[in-house]
Design a protein around this motif. Structure first.
Motif, short mmCIF file in Angstrom:
data_model
loop_
_atom_site.label_atom_id
_atom_site.label_comp_id
_atom_site.label_asym_id
_atom_site.label_seq_id
_atom_site.Cartn_x
_atom_site.Cartn_y
_atom_site.Cartn_z
N THR A 1 6.68 1.85 -7.56
CA THR A 1 6.38 0.85 -8.57
C THR A 1 6.42 1.46 -9.96
OG1 THR A 1 5.00 -0.37 -6.99
CG2 THR A 1 4.65 -0.85 -9.32
N ALA A 2 5.92 2.69 -10.10
CA ALA A 2 5.95 3.37 -11.40
C ALA A 2 7.40 3.64 -11.83
CB ALA A 2 5.17 4.68 -11.34
N ALA A 3 8.27 3.99 -10.88
CA ALA A 3 9.68 4.22 -11.21
C ALA A 3 10.33 2.93 -11.69
CB ALA A 3 10.42 4.78 -9.99
N LEU A 4 10.01 1.82 -11.04
CA LEU A 4 10.55 0.53 -11.48
C LEU A 4 10.02 0.16 -12.87
CD1 LEU A 4 10.35 -1.48 -8.14
CD2 LEU A 4 12.42 -0.66 -9.29
N ASP A 5 8.75 0.44 -13.11
CA ASP A 5 8.16 0.18 -14.44
C ASP A 5 8.86 1.01 -15.51
OD1 ASP A 5 6.29 -1.73 -13.63
OD2 ASP A 5 4.75 -0.23 -13.20
N ARG A 6 9.14 2.28 -15.21
CA ARG A 6 9.83 3.15 -16.19
C ARG A 6 11.24 2.63 -16.46
NH1 ARG A 6 7.34 7.04 -13.08
NH2 ARG A 6 9.28 7.52 -11.97
N ALA A 7 11.93 2.22 -15.41
CA ALA A 7 13.29 1.70 -15.59
C ALA A 7 13.27 0.44 -16.46
CB ALA A 7 13.93 1.42 -14.23
N PHE A 8 12.32 -0.43 -16.22
CA PHE A 8 12.23 -1.66 -17.00
C PHE A 8 11.87 -1.35 -18.45
CE2 PHE A 8 10.15 -5.60 -18.45
CZ PHE A 8 11.22 -6.45 -18.29
N ALA A 9 10.98 -0.39 -18.66
CA ALA A 9 10.60 -0.01 -20.02
C ALA A 9 11.80 0.55 -20.78
CB ALA A 9 9.47 1.01 -19.98
N ALA A 10 12.72 1.18 -20.09
CA ALA A 10 13.92 1.75 -20.73
C ALA A 10 14.81 0.65 -21.31
CB ALA A 10 14.69 2.60 -19.74
N LEU A 11 14.64 -0.58 -20.87
CA LEU A 11 15.45 -1.68 -21.39
C LEU A 11 15.09 -2.03 -22.82
CD1 LEU A 11 15.53 -4.07 -18.31
CD2 LEU A 11 17.37 -2.63 -19.17
N VAL B 1 0.85 -1.18 0.00
CA VAL B 1 0.00 0.00 0.00
C VAL B 1 0.88 1.23 0.00
CG1 VAL B 1 -1.78 1.25 1.29
CG2 VAL B 1 -1.78 -1.25 1.28
N GLY B 2 0.54 2.21 -0.83
CA GLY B 2 1.28 3.46 -0.86
C GLY B 2 2.61 3.38 -1.58
N ARG B 3 2.76 2.45 -2.48
CA ARG B 3 4.02 2.31 -3.21
C ARG B 3 3.86 2.56 -4.70
NH1 ARG B 3 8.54 0.24 -0.71
NH2 ARG B 3 8.26 0.48 1.50
N ASP B 4 2.84 3.32 -5.07
CA ASP B 4 2.57 3.57 -6.49
C ASP B 4 3.72 4.31 -7.16
OD1 ASP B 4 0.15 2.32 -6.14
OD2 ASP B 4 -0.98 4.18 -5.90
N ASP B 5 4.30 5.30 -6.49
CA ASP B 5 5.41 6.07 -7.09
C ASP B 5 6.63 5.18 -7.32
OD1 ASP B 5 3.81 8.31 -7.01
OD2 ASP B 5 4.78 9.18 -5.24
#
Length: 165
Positions: free
Chosen positions: A47-57, A41-45
């Motif tokens: 998780t979104a940062a991890l998603d952006r980093a993974f998308a950069a791959l 709970v409360g980890r949206d920011d």
């Protein structure tokens, strides 16, 4: 919340609330949480940062992400939840370190052991593409790689490095 806390701390363990009862009292559906595993709970920011980093791959480059925070703040749970969502054939190597490690870079041992397990599960012919030029030196640093046949039989094709024992 007071009643919930009192019921969670009941002296007799048999009378303490169980997970589904807690979720029900908090207005959550147990089956939705069970299907998703641990719910952060409360980890949206984060998780979104991890998603952006993974998308950069997707560009073929490398990305390094530092997950930091105080002990017990859920760093490992956040990383585990994120990595468990990866379903596109990603190889996830996990390692852990603790603040008071006796051996420097101890976290790498777990990652290298995971790499050795992964490489050991591949056909021997396929592991050659992962073999560095001086694989024998890597095996000296990380003996777990000796369990991978191509690493174990790697020859010394570079300059001799004296044994530091």
């Amino acid at each position: 919340l007071n009643r919930l806390c009192v019921d969670l701390l009941a002296h007799d363990p048999e009378h303490r609330l169980k997970g589904p009862d807690v979720l029900q009292r908090l207005g959550r559906r147990a089956e939705a949480v069970a299907a998703a595993g641990v719910e952060l709970v409360g980890r949206d920011d984060q998780t979104a940062a991890l998603d952006r980093a993974f998308a950069a791959l997707d560009g073929g480059g490398a990305v390094c992400v530092r997950v930091h925070g105080s002990s017990g703040s859920g760093k490992s749970a956040l990383a585990r939840q994120f990595l468990d969502r990866l379903t596109d054939g990603a190889v996830v190597l996990r390692g852990r370190c603790y603040e008071r490690e006796l051996v420097p870079y101890k976290a790498l041992d777990g990652v290298i052991a995971a790499l050795a397990r992964h490489l050991g599960g591949l056909p021997e012919a396929d592991t050659g593409v992962f073999l560095p030029r001086q694989a024998w030196a890597v095996v000296k640093l990380f003996p777990a790689l000796a369990r991978v046949p191509r690493f174990a039989t790697a020859s010394r094709d570079g300059p001799d490095v004296p044994d530091q024992r």
